[in-house]
Design an enzyme around this catalytic site. Structure first.
Site, PDB file in Angstrom:
ATOM      1  N   GLU A 194      35.756 -26.661 -13.230  1.00  0.00           N
ATOM      2  CA  GLU A 194      36.214 -26.977 -14.576  1.00  0.00           C
ATOM      3  C   GLU A 194      36.371 -25.683 -15.370  1.00  0.00           C
ATOM      4  OE1 GLU A 194      33.132 -29.452 -16.204  1.00  0.00           O
ATOM      5  OE2 GLU A 194      31.908 -27.746 -16.835  1.00  0.00           O
ATOM      6  N   HIS A 229      22.774 -19.585 -15.388  1.00  0.00           N
ATOM      7  CA  HIS A 229      22.958 -20.974 -15.800  1.00  0.00           C
ATOM      8  C   HIS A 229      21.650 -21.762 -15.779  1.00  0.00           C
ATOM      9  CE1 HIS A 229      27.109 -19.835 -15.302  1.00  0.00           C
ATOM     10  NE2 HIS A 229      26.891 -19.568 -14.035  1.00  0.00           N
ATOM     11  N   GLU A 282      26.878 -33.481 -19.058  1.00  0.00           N
ATOM     12  CA  GLU A 282      26.230 -34.338 -18.068  1.00  0.00           C
ATOM     13  C   GLU A 282      25.106 -35.094 -18.744  1.00  0.00           C
ATOM     14  OE1 GLU A 282      25.155 -30.969 -15.690  1.00  0.00           O
ATOM     15  OE2 GLU A 282      23.024 -31.253 -16.118  1.00  0.00           O
ATOM     16  N   ASN A 284      21.277 -36.084 -17.752  1.00  0.00           N
ATOM     17  CA  ASN A 284      20.183 -35.923 -16.800  1.00  0.00           C
ATOM     18  C   ASN A 284      19.311 -37.167 -16.849  1.00  0.00           C
ATOM     19  OD1 ASN A 284      20.745 -33.302 -15.762  1.00  0.00           O
ATOM     20  ND2 ASN A 284      20.118 -32.466 -17.720  1.00  0.00           N
ATOM     21  N   ARG A 286      16.475 -38.158 -15.974  1.00  0.00           N
ATOM     22  CA  ARG A 286      15.099 -37.798 -15.625  1.00  0.00           C
ATOM     23  C   ARG A 286      14.464 -37.110 -16.821  1.00  0.00           C
ATOM     24  NH1 ARG A 286      15.811 -32.321 -15.380  1.00  0.00           N
ATOM     25  NH2 ARG A 286      17.801 -31.567 -14.581  1.00  0.00           N
TER      26      ARG A 286
END
Length: 665
Positions: A194, A229, A282, A284, A286
């Site tokens: 991306e 990152h 995104e 996550n 969790r």
């Protein structure tokens, strides 16, 4: 409310396993650990009520084996599984396997994990809901106009399987590297491409949802300070967000959770571009590594709520109002000035004065320090897993106070063991741009020189040199005492018998700066080369007091076989004692490339002895602490030797290759 949980297996290791165990103990729930052979003596294993061995060392053989984890839970009599973060925490197949075995999954429904667990599918879902996303690009069709690019793992997180590409010619190699790294970390090598947003902030929204339709927003966090990152410093609330933008992020996060019937703790992550436009990254599915900052400002125990929700409990209609500001720093065994090289070895001591053993803000207090660690003194830091040792969190009524407290606590911490990123964390927290909340994901690279991301000369203030003097004097006191003579102390000086001139050589760690400390002790006190006006006040094997420029400085000195550590209110230093004369047997052929850390050779560039190489040309890749590290030719020349085969495990300093440098015509 459903059936109460009586025993929990944590399908993870290190810090997050210890974190979940602490909450379980407080709730009266029994705990089960799993461990690889490398983790047999780890703290999380010792602290659990029971432990099950997973044969092998690597993640692929142990913590990524869903079948072994489910079997471990059943054999230990656990009735629930907490996945922690990383490994299989975002695997829908693992969630289904747990539930198929009749166990309770302490996490979101498998369908929700599946919907959001793949970043590519999650983006499709969010785009259909009207949330802005970066469109995925076809690697075969990208051109220079599309640069820069980001290669990203479709599963998992934590920066693994991610690469920034600024040259189309290097894309194929970066795709291969990202796939290999993602497969090793998450058991899934799928990646996508991306656009890469320069100068963007990384902002995320913490969610907590039950099975009865209630979704809480527990504020937002800024996680922009990253290396490779991977997040380094996180804080809540995210500073400097305009109110409409903050509201938009919160609403988008809630929409994402409701659209998939989410349950439990989760985080929606966004990039906020330099012009203030948000893009969904995104979700996550969790608990996040940085969840403690949210706990500190809300007073909640998120792990306890994960367990309650898994038991069927309902959330109150409204979440608590946040108080104050919290900042977290990740302390890692790595050397930022040498390409973030992992630093395995024995952690002798990890001590942070002023840490509050309680998790969250106690009633009536809005400031404190919290330490969540994965290791304790005496443990060996290996090469198989993440280099994070601990997270230090500070909270206070204001951001400025929390940042100041965290930097001070890091600076005063006693860290005896491998090189860490502690100095970088302190410098980042005290940088003017951090104080002004001028944050983006390129912060560390932009301020590389100020943060010490390259080898530095000797500190101008002389603090490291005087620490080396303190180490030499403590060593002299130790040897004098060991010889049976009285240890010289106090203002009255040393023995009346003049000593011979002494010389000790030290190398700073990190930094590699060499200090030749020449000194003499007699009835008139201390005479040390380069330390005019420095007076010895007291010295023994563990403490040295020196007066310099009229200021009394006290140094705590701790010597281990491989390294000496000097701690003081002015900072800490670590030294390796060097022999006065080099050992000829330790020499290697000119042009030898040594392993910068223990690790495993995972790939080679297909070269053979006799091939010509260019400066910077890749020769091979080592994997250590779940990251790949490139070994490149130091100069143009001829490859004489290549001793590293794929799969070979190498020790620190092992010769991997020899390159004969070209000479002039």
């Amino acid at each position: 409310m459903g059936t109460p949980i009586g025993s929990v297996l944590v399908a993870n290791r290190g810090e997050i396993a210890r974190r979940v165990f602490r909450t379980c103990r407080g709730l009266g729930i029994a705990t089960v650990a799993v461990h690889s052979d490398a983790d047999e003596g780890a703290a999380h294993v010792r602290e659990a009520d029971a432990a099950v061995r997973l044969p092998g060392d690597t993640a692929a053989d142990t913590y990524l084996r869903a079948d072994l984890l489910v079997a471990a839970a059943l054999s230990a009599g656990a009735d629930a599984v907490h996945p922690g973060y990383g490994f299989l925490s975002e695997s829908a197949d693992f969630a289904r396997a747990v539930e198929a075995a009749g166990l309770v999954w302490i996490g979101p429904p498998a369908a929700a994990v599946e919907a959001m667990g793949s970043k590519t599918r999650a983006k499709e879902l969010m785009s259909a809901a009207g949330v802005p996303v970066f469109a995925a690009l076809d690697p075969a069709a990208v051109t220079a106009a599309d640069l820069p690019l980001l290669v990203k793992a479709a599963a998992g997180g934590g920066g693994r399987g991610m690469r920034v590409v600024r040259d189309v010619a290097s894309l194929e190699g970066e795709l291969s590297a990202a796939r290999a790294e993602a497969a090793a970390a998450f058991g899934d090598g799928e990646v996508f491409v991306e656009p890469y947003a320069e100068g963007a902030r990384h902002v995320e929204v913490q969610l907590l949802a039950d099975a009865h339709g209630t979704v809480w927003v527990l504020g937002d966090r800024d996680c922009s300070l990253q290396r490779r990152h991977q997040k380094v410093i996180e804080e809540t609330p995210a500073p400097g967000l305009a109110a409409p933008l903050r509201t938009a992020l919160h609403e988008a996060a809630v929409s994402a959770a409701r659209s998939i019937g989410y349950r439990g703790a989760g985080t929606a992550e966004f990039l906020v571009s330099a012009d203030g436009r948000p893009y969904f990254l995104e979700m996550n599915t969790r608990l996040q590594v940085e969840h403690p900052v949210t706990e500190c400002v809300t007073g909640l125990d998120l792990v306890a709520w994960q367990i309650r929700i898994a038991e069927g409990a309902a959330l109150p209609q409204r979440p608590p109002q946040p108080r104050g500001h919290a900042v977290e720093a990740r302390l890692c065994a790595e050397d930022p000035a040498r390409g973030w090289q992992p630093q395995p070895g024995v952690l002798h001591l990890l001590d942070v004065p002023g840490v509050d053993a309680r998790f969250t803000v106690p009633p009536g207090r809005e400031s404190g320090l919290r330490l969540d660690s994965g290791v304790v003194g005496g443990e060996r830091i290996g090469v198989h897993y993440d280099p994070m040792l601990a997270k230090l969190i500070a909270w206070a009524p204001t951001r400025a106070e929390a940042v100041r407290r965290l930097a001070h606590a890091l600076e005063r911490a006693r860290l005896h063991g491998p090189v860490t990123n502690r100095d970088l964390l302190v410098r980042a927290l005290r940088h003017p741009d951090f104080a002004a909340a001028r944050l983006d994901t390129s912060f560390l690279e932009r301020h590389a020189a100020a943060l010490g991301l390259a080898p530095e000369p000797e500190p101008a203030d002389g603090t490291e040199r005087i620490a080396a003097l303190a180490a030499a004097l403590a060593d002299a006191a130790r040897r004098t005492g060991a010889a049976g003579a009285p240890v010289p102390v106090r203002l009255g000086g040393w023995r009346n018998v003049p000593s011979q001139p002494q010389l000790k050589r030290y190398r700073s760690e990190p930094g590699g700066r060499t200090y030749d400390i020449g000194y003499r002790l007699d009835r008139d006190g201390l005479t040390a080369d380069g330390f005019e006006g420095t007076r010895l006040v007291r010295a023994d094997a563990g403490r040295v007091a020196l007066e310099t420029g009229g200021v009394l400085r006290t140094f705590e000195v701790t010597a281990y076989p491989e390294r000496t550590f000097v701690d003081s209110p002015f900072g800490s230093a670590a030294f390796t004692v060097l022999p006065r004369f080099p050992d000829p047997e330790q020499s290697a052929a000119p042009g030898s490339l040594r392993a910068p850390m223990p690790g495993t050779v995972v790939r080679t560039a297909g070269l053979a002895p006799g091939d010509r190489v260019e400066a910077g040309q890749p020769l091979l890749w080592l994997e250590a602490m779940k990251m790949e590290h490139l070994i490149a030719a130091p100069a143009a020349g001829t490859l004489l030797e290549l001793t590293a085969d794929v799969g070979r495990q190498v020790e620190l300093g092992a010769v991997l290759a020899v390159v004969k440098e070209e000479t002039g015509p």
